[in-house]
Motif scaffolding. Structure first.
Motif: not given
Lengths: 256, 14
Positions: A129, A206, A232, A234, A249-256, B1-7, B10-11
């Motif tokens: 997008p 992050t 939130d 990439p 494009y890199l997906a971010p790390k999420i959560g604490d 700890k942060k978790a790695q999101g998947s691309i 998002f797309f």
């Protein structure tokens, strides 16, 4: 059929070098506007999008859409036979089994010819997008590479914080923590050494350093790199070429 | 700890 002549084989060599550790097999999609590629890494964390406009070739001819399914390891082996300054011609038929590559030295007294077998790759394309990013940072690509390498010694992930006047890369790991702060500055004599920040609102995100270190293999493509960040969303890491780009494009790390 | 999101979250697929 496809016939595309690249003045400098080095361009394709650098593109392949930039992405071959992230993706193994991918389609080079050729049409009348140029050659493009989109592929995700195996773990679906990163996406690479590459475009080489027809304007970067002379001549360029491609009357139909052709997907060249290529193993990048194989292509690397063949491209090793080309000097950066060689003229490179790519040729393929409309439904090709192979891609023909010819390298000629600038004196035109040596020409080498290779054929590389193609494969059928069933690749899904993702819709990227249009995004209005909260922060856009342009910095020297060598600087970004150094920061990622240095911080990756300490931690698996880096937090990138962009504010109006500076961008901070920080990490913390078992042995301690580290950070690099770059202030916005303009180098009039060497504009490629400048750091510029366009900010809509401050962001802090992050990301995995393993992937960023990998993206930095594209540093040879451009003296500068552009990082685009929004909460939130990439991260976009872009290396511009004369007639195209490589975007990661890199997906971010999420959560604490 | 942060978790790695998947691309892919998002797309979307085209």
């Amino acid at each position: 059929m496809l016939e595309a002549r690249l003045e400098q084989a080095g361009v394709l060599k650098k593109v392949v070098e930039a992405i071959k550790d992230l993706v193994q097999d991918c389609n080079f999609d050729c049409n009348d506007s140029g050659i493009a590629l989109q592929a995700m890494d195996n773990s679906h964390v990163a996406l690479v999008s590459m475009s080489l406009s027809h304007e970067g070739f002379s001549p360029y001819r491609c009357d139909r859409n052709i997907a060249l399914g290529i193993n990048l390891n194989s292509l690397t082996k063949v491209l090793r036979a080309a000097q950066n300054e060689d003229i490179l011609t790519l040729k393929a038929a409309d439904s090709p089994d192979s891609l023909n590559l010819v390298f000629e030295n600038t004196e035109r007294d040596r020409s080498s010819e290779y054929d590389i077998k193609l494969m059928d790759i069933d690749q899904e394309h993702l819709g990227i997008p249009d995004t209005d990013y909260s922060a856009t940072v342009v910095l020297p690509s060598a600087e970004f590479q150094r920061i990622c390498r240095d911080l990756s010694q300490l931690s698996e992930s880096v937090t990138i914080e962009a504010s109006k006047s500076s961008v901070k890369f920080s990490c913390s790991g078992d042995i301690g923590n580290g950070s690099v702060n770059l202030r916005q500055h303009q180098d009039l004599e060497k504009p490629d050494q400048s750091t510029s920040i366009e900010l809509v609102e401050p962001v802090s995100l992050t990301f995995s350093l393993k992937y960023l270190v990998n993206f930095c293999k594209a540093s040879a493509l451009s003296p500068t790199v552009k990082l685009s960040l929004s909460t939130d969303v990439p991260l976009l890491v872009e290396y511009k070429m004369e007639a195209g780009y490589v975007r990661f494009y890199l997906a971010p790390k999420i959560g604490d | 700890k942060k978790a790695q999101g998947s691309i892919m979250s998002f797309f979307g697929k085209k």
